[in-house]
Design a protein around this motif. Structure first.
Motif, short mmCIF file in Angstrom:
data_model
loop_
_atom_site.label_atom_id
_atom_site.label_comp_id
_atom_site.label_asym_id
_atom_site.label_seq_id
_atom_site.Cartn_x
_atom_site.Cartn_y
_atom_site.Cartn_z
N GLY A 142 0.82 -1.21 0.00
CA GLY A 142 0.00 0.00 0.00
C GLY A 142 0.85 1.25 0.00
N ALA A 143 1.89 1.28 0.84
CA ALA A 143 2.79 2.43 0.89
C ALA A 143 3.56 2.58 -0.41
CB ALA A 143 3.76 2.27 2.06
N ALA A 144 4.00 1.46 -0.99
CA ALA A 144 4.76 1.51 -2.24
C ALA A 144 3.89 2.01 -3.39
CB ALA A 144 5.33 0.13 -2.56
N LEU A 145 2.65 1.54 -3.47
CA LEU A 145 1.76 1.96 -4.55
C LEU A 145 1.37 3.43 -4.41
CD1 LEU A 145 -0.54 -1.17 -4.92
CD2 LEU A 145 1.05 -0.28 -6.63
N GLN A 146 1.17 3.88 -3.18
CA GLN A 146 0.85 5.30 -2.99
C GLN A 146 2.01 6.18 -3.41
OE1 GLN A 146 -0.64 5.95 1.01
NE2 GLN A 146 -2.28 4.44 0.76
N GLY A 147 3.24 5.70 -3.17
CA GLY A 147 4.41 6.45 -3.63
C GLY A 147 4.58 6.37 -5.13
N LEU A 148 4.34 5.19 -5.71
CA LEU A 148 4.52 5.02 -7.15
C LEU A 148 3.49 5.83 -7.94
CD1 LEU A 148 5.86 3.41 -9.52
CD2 LEU A 148 4.02 1.75 -9.23
N LEU A 149 2.23 5.72 -7.53
CA LEU A 149 1.15 6.40 -8.25
C LEU A 149 0.95 7.83 -7.79
CD1 LEU A 149 -1.44 3.46 -8.28
CD2 LEU A 149 0.27 4.04 -10.00
N ARG A 150 1.68 8.20 -6.73
CA ARG A 150 1.56 9.55 -6.14
C ARG A 150 0.10 9.87 -5.86
NH1 ARG A 150 4.71 12.61 -10.64
NH2 ARG A 150 4.10 10.72 -11.76
N ASN A 151 -0.57 8.89 -5.28
CA ASN A 151 -1.99 9.00 -4.97
C ASN A 151 -2.23 8.43 -3.59
OD1 ASN A 151 -4.78 8.83 -4.78
ND2 ASN A 151 -5.06 8.13 -6.88
N PRO A 152 -2.64 9.25 -2.62
CA PRO A 152 -2.84 8.75 -1.25
C PRO A 152 -4.02 7.79 -1.11
CG PRO A 152 -3.62 11.01 -1.43
CD PRO A 152 -2.92 10.69 -2.72
N LEU A 153 -4.82 7.64 -2.18
CA LEU A 153 -5.96 6.72 -2.13
C LEU A 153 -5.64 5.38 -2.77
CD1 LEU A 153 -8.91 9.13 -2.99
CD2 LEU A 153 -8.09 8.42 -0.75
N ALA A 154 -4.41 5.20 -3.24
CA ALA A 154 -4.03 3.94 -3.87
C ALA A 154 -3.85 2.85 -2.82
CB ALA A 154 -2.74 4.12 -4.67
N ASP A 155 -4.19 1.63 -3.20
CA ASP A 155 -3.97 0.47 -2.34
C ASP A 155 -3.79 -0.75 -3.24
OD1 ASP A 155 -6.56 -0.10 -3.18
OD2 ASP A 155 -7.16 -0.90 -1.25
#
Length: 335
Positions: free
Chosen positions: A78-91
């Motif tokens: 979850g943390a990696a995807l939020q950083g990759l997509l630069r979206n705090p709603l990513a999971d």
């Protein structure tokens, strides 16, 4: 205290390890047969009687290890995807892996494969996750942009959800439909070392793929052009995160069902302590996710009426209010 954690990230990691240790002892202690801490330790090291050793080693220990691995996988990805997509709603659900893994499990239940072998369900669930990964690679092979990955994930997830509804619609047996629904609600009950040996290698493989992505995620937070200027291979970074998420989360879903909110909420909780630098969030998110999952699994053992709480329901009851609070606090700080 928060400023102290920001200056010394190891302090937060140490605290989270302590929380995990306490949660593990509580998880090994509570169940249909309550044990004392001394009985738990004796059972773990083979010093207790046969019954207590079986309870600790064969029933509760695999469940605890799987809860730790599942929570760590969901929190880290979850943390990696939020950083990759630069979206705090990513999971982890954003790339469609969770939905296709659930589809594989539903198909296994529909076809009666679970009656043939207990490992049929996790095997088909991981196969579903692998299908999502292959589709994602094909769709985004020529253009691995963030937008392409998000749109491909949404499409895969929507298709898998529709397929699950179709399978349930054509299931003639109401008991089978109930079994599908109960699995999708999530549980770690009755998990064995066989489940751990099946899913564990794929979870660890996903972790290994994502080792060292923190520096790239830090650079990406400055923008894609800035990251490229700093020498970051953005395409390789994206595929390491995507494939690592696919393997670890796909294997996790195959064992404990679709459990939401861990990958979404945990990174937000960690940011409150260590700040917004993506690299500093990864390890604490894994540790916090593991602690949350073990504690949530303990709550599923509480006697509630004539039924039993499911892991996905517990996480939704905890995660949704926490997430709404985070959104409210973020909105307040932006005024």
């Amino acid at each position: 205290m928060i400023k102290s954690f920001q200056r010394h990230p190891w302090a937060l990691n140490t605290m989270l390890l302590g929380v995990i240790l306490i949660a593990v002892l509580l998880s090994a202690k509570f169940g249909q047969v309550d044990l004392t801490v001394a009985q738990v330790l004796d059972g773990a090291f083979g010093a207790a009687d046969k019954a207590e050793s079986i309870i600790v080693r064969e029933l509760r220990l695999p469940r605890i290890i799987l809860a730790i691995m599942a929570g760590a996988s969901l929190g880290y990805t979850g943390a990696a995807l939020q950083g990759l997509l630069r979206n705090p709603l990513a999971d982890p659900g954003v790339i469609g892996v969770s939905a296709t893994a659930s589809l594989g499990a539903v198909i296994a239940i529909y076809m009666g494969l679970t009656a043939l072998h207990p490992l049929a369900l996790p095997v088909t669930a991981m196969a579903g996750a692998l299908v999502a990964t292959v589709i994602l690679m094909v769709l985004a092979s020529r253009d691995a942009s963030v937008l392409t990955l998000i749109l491909a994930g949404i499409g895969i997830s929507s298709l898998a959800t529709a397929a699950m509804s179709l399978v349930m619609n054509f299931t003639p047996n109401a008991i089978t439909v109930q079994e599908m629904v109960m699995w999708m609600l999530g549980s770690l009950e009755n998990r064995t070392f066989g489940d751990l040996m099946l899913a564990g290698p794929f979870i660890v493989l996903g972790w290994l793929m994502m080792i060292g992505v923190g520096q790239g995620l830090n650079a990406l937070s400055l923008g894609e052009e800035a990251a490229s200027t700093l020498g970051i291979d953005l395409k390789a970074l994206r595929w390491r995160v995507i494939l690592g998420t696919a393997f670890s989360v796909g294997a996790t879903v195959s064992i404990c069902g679709a459990v939401g909110f861990v990958g979404l909420v945990v990174p937000h909780i960690v940011r409150a302590f260590v700040g917004f630098e993506p690299r500093r969030i990864l390890l604490p998110s894994a540790l916090c996710g593991a602690a949350v999952m073990v504690l949530a699994d303990i709550l599923t053992r509480l006697p509630i009426g004539h039924g039993q709480l499911r892991l996905g329901v517990v996480m939704a009851m905890i995660g949704a209010p926490v997430f709404l609070y985070i959104v409210f606090k973020t909105r307040e700080s932006m005024r």
